[in-house]
Write a protein that holds these residues in place. Sequence first.
Motif, short mmCIF file in Angstrom:
data_model
loop_
_atom_site.label_atom_id
_atom_site.label_comp_id
_atom_site.label_asym_id
_atom_site.label_seq_id
_atom_site.Cartn_x
_atom_site.Cartn_y
_atom_site.Cartn_z
N PHE A 1 22.25 -59.31 32.42
CA PHE A 1 21.21 -59.19 31.40
C PHE A 1 20.99 -57.74 30.99
O PHE A 1 20.91 -57.42 29.81
CB PHE A 1 19.89 -59.78 31.91
N MET B 1 22.29 -54.80 23.16
CA MET B 1 21.39 -55.12 22.04
C MET B 1 20.79 -53.86 21.45
O MET B 1 20.63 -53.73 20.24
CB MET B 1 20.27 -56.03 22.54
N LEU C 1 10.36 -56.82 26.67
CA LEU C 1 11.77 -56.75 27.09
C LEU C 1 11.91 -57.14 28.56
O LEU C 1 12.78 -57.94 28.92
CB LEU C 1 12.29 -55.33 26.86
N ASN D 1 13.23 -60.75 28.08
CA ASN D 1 14.59 -60.39 27.65
C ASN D 1 14.74 -60.33 26.14
O ASN D 1 15.79 -60.67 25.60
CB ASN D 1 15.66 -61.36 28.19
N VAL D 2 13.66 -59.99 25.45
CA VAL D 2 13.73 -59.91 24.00
C VAL D 2 13.48 -58.46 23.59
O VAL D 2 12.50 -57.86 24.01
CB VAL D 2 12.67 -60.81 23.34
N VAL D 3 14.39 -57.88 22.79
CA VAL D 3 14.11 -56.56 22.22
C VAL D 3 13.39 -56.80 20.90
O VAL D 3 13.98 -57.27 19.94
CB VAL D 3 15.40 -55.76 21.97
N LEU E 1 12.32 -55.76 17.78
CA LEU E 1 12.51 -54.65 16.83
C LEU E 1 11.41 -54.59 15.78
O LEU E 1 11.37 -53.68 14.98
CB LEU E 1 13.88 -54.76 16.16
N GLU F 1 20.85 -63.17 22.19
CA GLU F 1 20.51 -61.79 21.88
C GLU F 1 20.72 -61.42 20.41
O GLU F 1 19.87 -60.82 19.78
CB GLU F 1 21.33 -60.81 22.74
N LEU F 2 21.86 -61.82 19.87
CA LEU F 2 22.16 -61.42 18.51
C LEU F 2 21.12 -61.97 17.53
O LEU F 2 20.62 -61.26 16.66
CB LEU F 2 23.56 -61.90 18.12
N GLN G 1 18.11 -62.77 18.23
CA GLN G 1 16.83 -62.08 18.44
C GLN G 1 16.79 -60.76 17.68
O GLN G 1 15.80 -60.44 17.03
CB GLN G 1 16.62 -61.81 19.93
N VAL G 2 17.87 -60.01 17.80
CA VAL G 2 17.92 -58.71 17.13
C VAL G 2 17.78 -58.89 15.62
O VAL G 2 16.96 -58.24 14.97
CB VAL G 2 19.23 -57.96 17.48
N LEU G 3 18.54 -59.84 15.08
CA LEU G 3 18.49 -60.04 13.63
C LEU G 3 17.12 -60.54 13.19
O LEU G 3 16.57 -60.08 12.19
CB LEU G 3 19.58 -61.03 13.20
N PHE H 1 14.45 -57.80 13.62
CA PHE H 1 14.72 -56.72 12.65
C PHE H 1 14.33 -57.17 11.24
O PHE H 1 13.71 -56.44 10.48
CB PHE H 1 16.20 -56.35 12.70
#
Lengths: 410, 286
Positions: A7, A14, B29, B33-35, B37, B90-91, B93-95, B98
């Motif tokens: 992770f 990320m 985070l 587990n989430v960034v 943005l 993850e991808l 989440q980022v998109l 953002f």
Amino acid sequence: MKKKKGFLKRAAGMMMLAAMLMAAGCAQSSSTSSGSGSDKGEGSSSSVKIGFILSQTGTFAPLSEGILNGFQLYLDQHNGTLGGKKVEIKVEDDEANPQVALRKYRQLVHAQKVDLLVGPISSAVAYALRDEVEKDKKVLIDANAAGDDLSWGKKSDYVYRVSFSNWQNGSNAAKYLAEQVGKKAVILAPDYPAGKEVLRAFKAAFEAAGGKVVKEIYPKLNTNDFAPYLQEAAAEKPDLIYAFFAGSDGIRFVTQYKEFGLKGKIPLAGSLEFGDELITQPTGEAAEGIIAGINYSPYLDNELNKQFVEAYKAKYGKLPNVFSVEGYDAAAMLDKAITEAGSLRSENLIKVLKGISFDSPRGPIMIDPATNNPIQNFYISKNTLKDGAIVPEVIETVEKVTMPETSPFE
Amino acid sequence: MSIFLAQLLTGLAYGMLYFMIAVGLTIILGVMNVVNLAHGTLFMLGAYIAFTFINDEVNFWAALLLAVLLTAVLGLVLEKLLIKRIYGKELEQVLLTFGLSFIIADAIEWIWGTEMHTLPVPGLLSGSLSIGSTAFPLYRLFVVFIGCLLALLLWYLETKTRVGAIIRAGVDDRAMVSALGINVGLVFTGVFAFGAALAGLSGVLGGPLIGMYTGMDSEILVTSLIVVVIGGLGSWKGSFIGAIAIGVIETLGKVWFPSLSMLTVFLIMMIVLIIRPQGLFGREVA
């Protein structure tokens, strides 16, 4: 724990991706097509197509908005025409990035076939556009970019500035300050070309008038916290502090000057930004007492300005600032130039733009043919609080501030 | 000497502001587990909401409370409607986050325009404390105080409460916690709303210091990401120490090496990443 490690690696990935997305947003690559051959504007068309290259995203956004609002107001007052020709406007956002600006420029000139251009906010963009308009023989009215070299080493027959130069902005109040406020100064500006140019002009004029700059401080652009610089400046015990900060930097500088107890203790003076609505409105009382060398304020006492302010307030519900008047004047200058040239051909336009003069809400303006920069009045003013609003009270008018023909710094 | 003390205090106050800006991001985070943005944009939104209330003659503290509540509610809605659909991806989440940041930033520009604003310092704290020959604004001392209080609160929540225990367990093994009959989804919603509320809170408290202008959201986001990376991904303690270190070093750096001031933060990040790639308090990455 294995899962956890995976992770963390992914999270790091990320973040990289996020950083890349941010970078992609800021720096788009320039397009490779470079049109050759120049499109001659049609000499006798009944309409004129004007391309704007401004910075509509980021910190420059309010400046661009002011310029467009001012320009639009002038059009509204003149049936949507300049020089008797119906005006069509195309606005592009350069993101304050010369590469993006060049791409937008090519779109405007080669695809949209605009007759002439108004722009940019940033001097870096102006220098990039300058070479292109020279090549394509397109007239560019510089409505804001203040870089000194546009009038000196990089002067072009196709670029005419209607706003003001860094040299004018920095030098105009120096003599007054040295004679009336004090001889010992600490000066501050952001660490970028405009900051350096304003301060070198101030320093030269201030020391010529018998003053002495004891310290120069250059914080980075977009400094959130000026505290250490203010403490450093105050430690010199100067007679005055002179500063050039625009936009949100300016607002923070002025508020923090008060917060750290310097207001009322060491006189603060500054370039025209410190007397402009864009900064004095949000800072309010903190801006009181600042002496600024301004070229415009909505409170300037002349008939044209009264009408301008009234119309601007009626249309946009707020007071105009220096950028609004730049836009308004760009339109006024084009109106006169197109009328006198009787054509949109660049060769004809540049003949009349050199030395053109007109009345502005700022006062009389004349484009100096030696520098393509406006000769204009500056007003040494002191911010005073009236009914909760900051009003720059004019102490002294410095008439016809004129740039030297060549750089005095070389 | 007194100038040095004042500068140290300035750095501390600035570091605390960094901490408050970054802590919401790091908690989301660490736990989920989430960034996020959109964090910088939520910061900005908090400041603008408070600005609107203060202009309507609402007092600073009430405006602060309302702004925190409203950003929390927005965080709650976003989690319920969108974020929860893409946990573990993850991808996406980022998109998504953002994209949200763009939408919210544009909405802010649409509602409040592009002019710059600033929040007034509340009357009670508008004075300053004199340290030797220099003055130090009370409001910044207050920021230091709130930063410490926040760290204390987080420590208490994490180690002494049932919610803290559930969150710690949920981070390590979500499936097992669910099997024990605990609604992890609800906990995650709560954490996201809490992170959003922290963004709003720091936006309001930062308002009188940083001001508000278009484009500030990405500056704030970059700042937060740097603090999170230095502190160690997901560790609020790391963010606390890292933020204070950045604040103090950056402030002293401005005085001692003014021409490097553009680089100091990144230099600190580089050095930390070379010596401890996982960040100050991060867990070891093989």
